[in-house]
Design a protein around this motif. Structure first.
Motif, PDB file in Angstrom:
ATOM      1  N   ASP A  74       0.052   7.527  -4.620  1.00 48.81           N
ATOM      2  CA  ASP A  74       0.914   8.640  -4.168  1.00 48.81           C
ATOM      3  C   ASP A  74       2.384   8.344  -4.426  1.00 48.81           C
ATOM      4  O   ASP A  74       3.158   9.229  -4.818  1.00 48.81           O
ATOM      5  N   LEU A  75       2.782   7.098  -4.234  1.00 51.00           N
ATOM      6  CA  LEU A  75       4.179   6.716  -4.468  1.00 51.00           C
ATOM      7  C   LEU A  75       4.545   6.860  -5.937  1.00 51.00           C
ATOM      8  O   LEU A  75       5.639   7.366  -6.286  1.00 51.00           O
ATOM      9  N   GLN A  83      -7.037   2.220   1.196  1.00 49.93           N
ATOM     10  CA  GLN A  83      -5.797   2.796   1.718  1.00 49.93           C
ATOM     11  C   GLN A  83      -4.590   2.305   0.928  1.00 49.93           C
ATOM     12  O   GLN A  83      -3.676   3.080   0.613  1.00 49.93           O
ATOM     13  N   GLN A  84      -4.561   1.014   0.576  1.00 50.26           N
ATOM     14  CA  GLN A  84      -3.452   0.482  -0.205  1.00 50.26           C
ATOM     15  C   GLN A  84      -3.408   1.091  -1.596  1.00 50.26           C
ATOM     16  O   GLN A  84      -2.333   1.436  -2.129  1.00 50.26           O
ATOM     17  N   ARG A  85      -4.561   1.318  -2.187  1.00 50.54           N
ATOM     18  CA  ARG A  85      -4.621   1.902  -3.531  1.00 50.54           C
ATOM     19  C   ARG A  85      -4.126   3.360  -3.490  1.00 50.54           C
ATOM     20  O   ARG A  85      -3.355   3.805  -4.358  1.00 50.54           O
ATOM     21  N   ALA A  86      -4.531   4.097  -2.459  1.00 48.73           N
ATOM     22  CA  ALA A  86      -4.080   5.494  -2.340  1.00 48.73           C
ATOM     23  C   ALA A  86      -2.588   5.584  -2.063  1.00 48.73           C
ATOM     24  O   ALA A  86      -1.893   6.481  -2.580  1.00 48.73           O
ATOM     25  N   TYR A  87      -2.032   4.684  -1.275  1.00 47.23           N
ATOM     26  CA  TYR A  87      -0.605   4.692  -0.968  1.00 47.23           C
ATOM     27  C   TYR A  87       0.231   4.479  -2.218  1.00 47.23           C
ATOM     28  O   TYR A  87       1.191   5.219  -2.486  1.00 47.23           O
ATOM     29  N   TRP A  88      -0.141   3.492  -3.015  1.00 44.09           N
ATOM     30  CA  TRP A  88       0.637   3.215  -4.220  1.00 44.09           C
ATOM     31  C   TRP A  88       0.453   4.321  -5.277  1.00 44.09           C
ATOM     32  O   TRP A  88       1.380   4.634  -6.042  1.00 44.09           O
ATOM     33  N   HIS A 130      -9.357  -0.977   3.888  1.00 49.38           N
ATOM     34  CA  HIS A 130      -7.953  -1.369   3.778  1.00 49.38           C
ATOM     35  C   HIS A 130      -7.497  -1.383   2.324  1.00 49.38           C
ATOM     36  O   HIS A 130      -6.403  -0.883   1.984  1.00 49.38           O
TER      37      HIS A 130
END
Length: 365
Positions: free
Chosen positions: A317-318, A310-315, A307
């Motif tokens: 990419d943003l 996933q949060q690190r990859a989402y931010w 989890h």
């Protein structure tokens, strides 16, 4: 506590454990019993108050000690009329609890169940006549054993032959039984006094002495279950029927039975809530090799490390997309105010045009 006890070889007074360990008799009353018991026989023929003054007891302390001794049967008093209209108070003192019947027999000089009035001696006419034998002796008589022990008693047992373990256990059990009986008798007497005192709270609960004695055993059970005398009096006298009490004896007997509290050990103690049940193992939906984890909530589908990844990859990419396509600069408030003033001066129609990243602005047509 460290204790060092040396038994005295002589000059001591024996006191029963049921008196020394009695929970409802005060220390002044116990000291008074032991003091009078240890006096020589010729010094006991005094009023109990004089012995209390010899111990330097105050009046209030003596009255409380005397009340304890009278309540538990160690002291009995009776007023007797004399010739010429005079009265006297006869006191019977004992180092063992006596009933009223035993005390009456002792006042009359008659042995009562193994007790005999030490201070009362037989009349000279009743003494046996001496014989002609030299030395002159009388006929054999029974041993005169009083309710009080001698002042200076020698130690009876031989210290070279100690009692066996079985004898010590039997004596200990006997003393415990005697103490339990004394405790039960004290609770019954206290319960009887509580029942008789109900008349002072309301006249509807007035009981006779015989009726209170019949109900004392039921009321004593309340005391054995941890209810104080004041709480027992309150429980029996409050919330009376609106139409009144027809029979005080029947009403109190019914209430003593129906509202009897449970034993303290039977009352369930407060138990903390059980811990929540753990959820079963689930397969993690995160990337990488298949692995299992135990979720902390039913809606969780990924383990903690996956989890967070996933949060690190989402931010990340943003942030990358924001840097590749930056938003146009927003007009300042000064520019918006100037445009609005220009549109108002031209007096033309205005339309709403969306300002990227800021909202809408008015433009002239």
């Amino acid at each position: 506590m460290l204790s060092h006890v040396i038994p005295p070889p002589r000059g001591y007074t024996k006191a029963h454990n049921s008196l020394v360990r009695h929970p409802r008799i005060g220390s002044d009353a116990k000291v008074l019993v032991i003091y009078v018991q240890g006096l020589p026989e010729e010094d006991r023929d005094k009023a109990l108050g004089e012995h209390a003054r010899a111990l330097r007891m105050t009046g209030r302390a003596y009255q409380k000690a005397k009340a304890d001794l009278v309540t538990h049967g160690y002291v009995h008093e009776k007023r007797e009329s004399l010739a010429g209209g005079r009265w006297r108070t006869v006191q019977v003192f004992s180092n063992e609890p006596l009933t009223d019947e035993q005390a009456a027999r002792l006042r009359a000089g008659v042995p009562a169940d193994g007790y005999e009035n030490v201070g009362a001696s037989a009349a000279p006419d009743a003494w046996p006549a001496p014989s002609a034998h030299s030395p002159t002796v009388g006929e054999p008589t029974g041993r005169r054993a009083g309710g009080l022990l001698p002042a200076d008693g020698e130690q009876g047992e031989d210290s070279s032959h100690p009692p066996t373990e079985a004898a010590v256990e039997a004596e200990s059990e006997s003393q415990d039984q005697d103490q339990d009986q004394d405790q039960d008798q004290a609770e019954v007497l206290l319960a009887e006094r509580v029942l008789l005192s109900l008349r002072h709270r309301t006249r509807e609960l007035s009981l006779g002495a015989r009726e209170a004695r019949k109900l004392a055993a039921l009321a004593a059970e309340w005391l054995r279950r941890g209810v104080s005398a004041g709480d027992l009096r309150l429980a029996l006298s409050r919330a009376l029927p609106e139409d009144g009490v027809r029979s005080a004896f029947g009403f109190l007997a019914h209430r003593l039975v129906e509202k009897l509290p449970p034993h303290p050990e039977a009352t369930p103690e407060f138990l903390p809530p059980p811990p929540p049940l753990s959820l079963p193992l689930l397969a993690c939906d995160g990337p990488g090799e298949e692995h299992m984890f135990r979720p902390h909530e039913s809606w969780v589908t990924t383990c903690g490390p996956c989890h967070r990844e996933q949060q690190r990859a989402y931010w990340a990419d943003l942030m990358t997309r924001a840097e590749a396509d930056p938003a146009p600069p927003r007009p300042s408030w000064r520019e918006l105010a100037a445009e609005a003033a220009e549109a108002a001066a031209n007096g033309g129609a205005t339309c709403a045009e969306e300002a990227p990243g800021y909202g809408t602005r008015a433009t002239a047509t």
